[in-house]
Design an enzyme around this catalytic site. Structure first.
Site, PDB file in Angstrom:
ATOM      1  N   GLU A 111     -16.456  13.519 -18.783  1.00  0.00           N
ATOM      2  CA  GLU A 111     -15.252  14.352 -18.715  1.00  0.00           C
ATOM      3  C   GLU A 111     -14.884  14.488 -17.239  1.00  0.00           C
ATOM      4  O   GLU A 111     -15.569  15.177 -16.485  1.00  0.00           O
ATOM      5  CB  GLU A 111     -15.528  15.709 -19.351  1.00  0.00           C
ATOM      6  CG  GLU A 111     -14.346  16.652 -19.394  1.00  0.00           C
ATOM      7  CD  GLU A 111     -14.727  17.981 -20.017  1.00  0.00           C
ATOM      8  OE1 GLU A 111     -14.096  18.994 -19.647  1.00  0.00           O
ATOM      9  OE2 GLU A 111     -15.658  18.025 -20.859  1.00  0.00           O
TER      10      GLU A 111
ATOM     11  N   ASP B 235     -11.468  27.547 -15.395  1.00  0.00           N
ATOM     12  CA  ASP B 235     -12.579  27.142 -14.543  1.00  0.00           C
ATOM     13  C   ASP B 235     -13.087  28.309 -13.712  1.00  0.00           C
ATOM     14  O   ASP B 235     -12.319  29.055 -13.107  1.00  0.00           O
ATOM     15  CB  ASP B 235     -12.147  26.013 -13.603  1.00  0.00           C
ATOM     16  CG  ASP B 235     -11.750  24.764 -14.354  1.00  0.00           C
ATOM     17  OD1 ASP B 235     -12.350  24.518 -15.413  1.00  0.00           O
ATOM     18  OD2 ASP B 235     -10.847  24.053 -13.894  1.00  0.00           O
TER      19      ASP B 235
END
Length: 259
Positions: free
Chosen positions: A45, A56
């Protein structure tokens, strides 16, 4: 059968590894991909760095800031990935990022270039489901790209079943509230109930668990409830300041996958 489906057909306890394109150094992207795949990562990924990420945590945010400062952007990434399938012939590769840079690049142009370099699927957490279904699903299908959707403990059963019906890759089970980068799976009993609820729905799509998985024990626990797990922030931390990022990445994956 596509590379993602092949990975799920071949493997139990599947490991999806996230890393940020252009980090720690601009030209580490392809060497990291090759090293991770050779060490046993089942899916790669690749994070597309963005200045304002939604999901994130601080570790990946810092890696994205560093990658942007290194000069990483979508044109540079696609140029680097021209040799992707020479370096990584069979391992599924996903691009993970946010909608704003993709829209600025041009959605169809982005999909076309992703397909041309051999990318298998995309994770765009802020892509609205209605918009995907109405506008982009036909384009994804045209270019042979698979969309990966996120499920959280708060996702309704109705939405989960809708995502299951649309999915052609796997469902990304967010392990709990918050952003990426925790070091443990929080509140194990609540998570067990959540994972068992999802497992009991009889979904057609395989599942990987992400967020808060940092080591082999966390990976093994997650694999008790799904086909595998996703690790990202822990790898990014391991790469910080090392002289040979690909070698360290391989060591990290071997430690997770060790029997």
């Amino acid at each position: 059968m596509n590379r993602i489906a092949n990975a799920f057909a071949r493997n139990h306890k599947l490991l999806n590894v996230y890393f940020t394109a252009g980090y720690p150094r601009l030209h580490d992207t392809l060497p990291l991909a090759k090293s991770l795949a050779e060490a046993g990562a089942d899916i790669l990924e690749i994070g597309m760095p963005f200045s304002d990420p939604l999901a994130d945590g601080p570790v990946i945010q810092r890696s994205s800031s560093a990658a942007l400062a290194n000069g990483m952007n979508l044109p540079v990434l696609f140029e680097q990935l021209r040799e992707l399938r020479s370096a990584v012939p069979d391992t599924p590769v996903l691009l993970m990022g946010y909608l704003n840079p993709v829209m600025q690049f041009g959605v169809e142009r982005f999909l076309q270039q992703a397909a041309a370099v051999g990318v298998d699927g995309l994770i765009l957490p802020d892509l609205p489901l209605d918009e995907y279904e109405e506008l982009y699903h036909p384009l994804f299908q045209h270019y042979g790209l698979k969309a990966v959707f996120l499920i959280t403990p708060q996702t309704s059963e109705e939405r989960i079943r809708r995502l299951d019906a649309l999915s052609e890759a796997f469902l990304y089970l967010v392990s709990g509230p918050g952003t990426t980068g925790g070091t443990t799976l929080p509140d194990e009993e609540m998570q067990k109930s959540y994972f068992e609820r999802i497992a009991g729905m009889g979904l057609n799509t395989p599942r990987l668990i992400g967020f808060g998985i940092a080591d082999k024990s966390g990976f093994d626990r997650a694999c008790n409830h799904a086909e595998g797990a996703i690790i990202g922030s822990a790898l990014i931390r391991a790469l910080d300041g090392v002289p040979d990022a690909p070698a360290e990445a391989a060591r990290f994956v071997r430690g997770i996958k060790a029997q």
